[in-house]
Design a protein around this motif. Sequence first.
Motif, short mmCIF file in Angstrom:
data_model
loop_
_atom_site.label_atom_id
_atom_site.label_comp_id
_atom_site.label_asym_id
_atom_site.label_seq_id
_atom_site.Cartn_x
_atom_site.Cartn_y
_atom_site.Cartn_z
N HIS A 5 0.95 -1.12 -0.04
CA HIS A 5 0.02 0.03 0.01
C HIS A 5 0.92 1.26 0.04
CE1 HIS A 5 1.14 0.20 4.12
NE2 HIS A 5 0.06 0.94 4.46
N ARG A 18 -2.00 3.75 -0.35
CA ARG A 18 -3.34 3.32 -0.94
C ARG A 18 -4.21 2.92 -0.08
NH1 ARG A 18 1.10 1.37 -3.97
NH2 ARG A 18 1.27 1.82 -6.07
N ARG A 19 -5.37 3.21 -0.42
CA ARG A 19 -6.44 3.04 0.51
C ARG A 19 -6.86 1.55 0.29
NH1 ARG A 19 -10.36 5.73 3.08
NH2 ARG A 19 -9.75 7.57 2.19
N VAL A 20 -6.74 0.69 1.54
CA VAL A 20 -7.35 -0.76 1.25
C VAL A 20 -8.25 -0.98 2.36
CG1 VAL A 20 -4.91 -1.31 0.11
CG2 VAL A 20 -5.33 -1.50 2.98
N ARG A 118 -7.06 -5.41 0.85
CA ARG A 118 -7.59 -5.52 -0.70
C ARG A 118 -7.73 -3.96 -1.11
NH1 ARG A 118 -11.16 -8.69 1.93
NH2 ARG A 118 -11.02 -11.05 1.37
N SER A 119 -7.10 -3.69 -2.22
CA SER A 119 -7.16 -2.53 -2.95
C SER A 119 -8.85 -2.23 -3.53
CB SER A 119 -6.28 -2.09 -3.91
OG SER A 119 -6.54 -3.06 -5.23
N GLN A 120 -9.19 -0.97 -3.97
CA GLN A 120 -10.38 -0.69 -4.52
C GLN A 120 -10.56 -1.61 -6.06
OE1 GLN A 120 -10.28 3.65 -5.02
NE2 GLN A 120 -11.28 3.83 -3.06
N LEU A 125 -2.78 -6.46 -1.23
CA LEU A 125 -1.64 -5.70 -0.76
C LEU A 125 -1.08 -5.90 0.77
CD1 LEU A 125 -2.69 -2.43 -2.56
CD2 LEU A 125 -1.49 -4.13 -3.52
#
Length: 179
Positions: A5, A18-20, A118-120, A125
């Motif tokens: 992330h 990164r947003r997860v 989980r990413s979008q 990740l």
Amino acid sequence: GIPNHFIAQVAPNQMHIRRVEIIPLEVVVRNRAAGSLCRQTGLPLGLELNPPLVEFYLKNDALGDPLLTGDRLRLLQIATDEEVAQITQMALAVNTHLSRFFAECGITLVDFKLEFGRSQRGEILLADEISPDSCRLWNQEETDPEKRILDKDRFRQDLGAIEEAYALVMQRVLAHSIP
């Protein structure tokens, strides 16, 4: 090479990530027997585990973060079998890199905890820190079982010198560059 992330370090105490959606699992990789593994199985402290053991715990403080079997993972629908296989492979890859790196620093990586998300887009990740609070680390230059501890076990076992142990880890890590 581990999907994660992290995007960028923007200040000494800030980073962009990164947003997860965090998967409610604590993934523990064990290279040597220690902690709950010794208490629950009677294995001797420090026994080398070859291959490393990967364990999954439900991330739930109210339930005491229980150990999960494959069947319980499926029952709780926390992750698919494919995701569990991917997480296991990623955790072992992290273990390979960290074990080698810490060995170069004169430190044995006994075990550590990771979390994934989980990413979008649905990618799995790595989404966690690596620190003496999430690893069990032993000084390879020390044979005394208490003095060799360089991690949170110093606090758990009331051994004192916590700051000194963490500072030694930081000093050795900063002296080496991560490949």
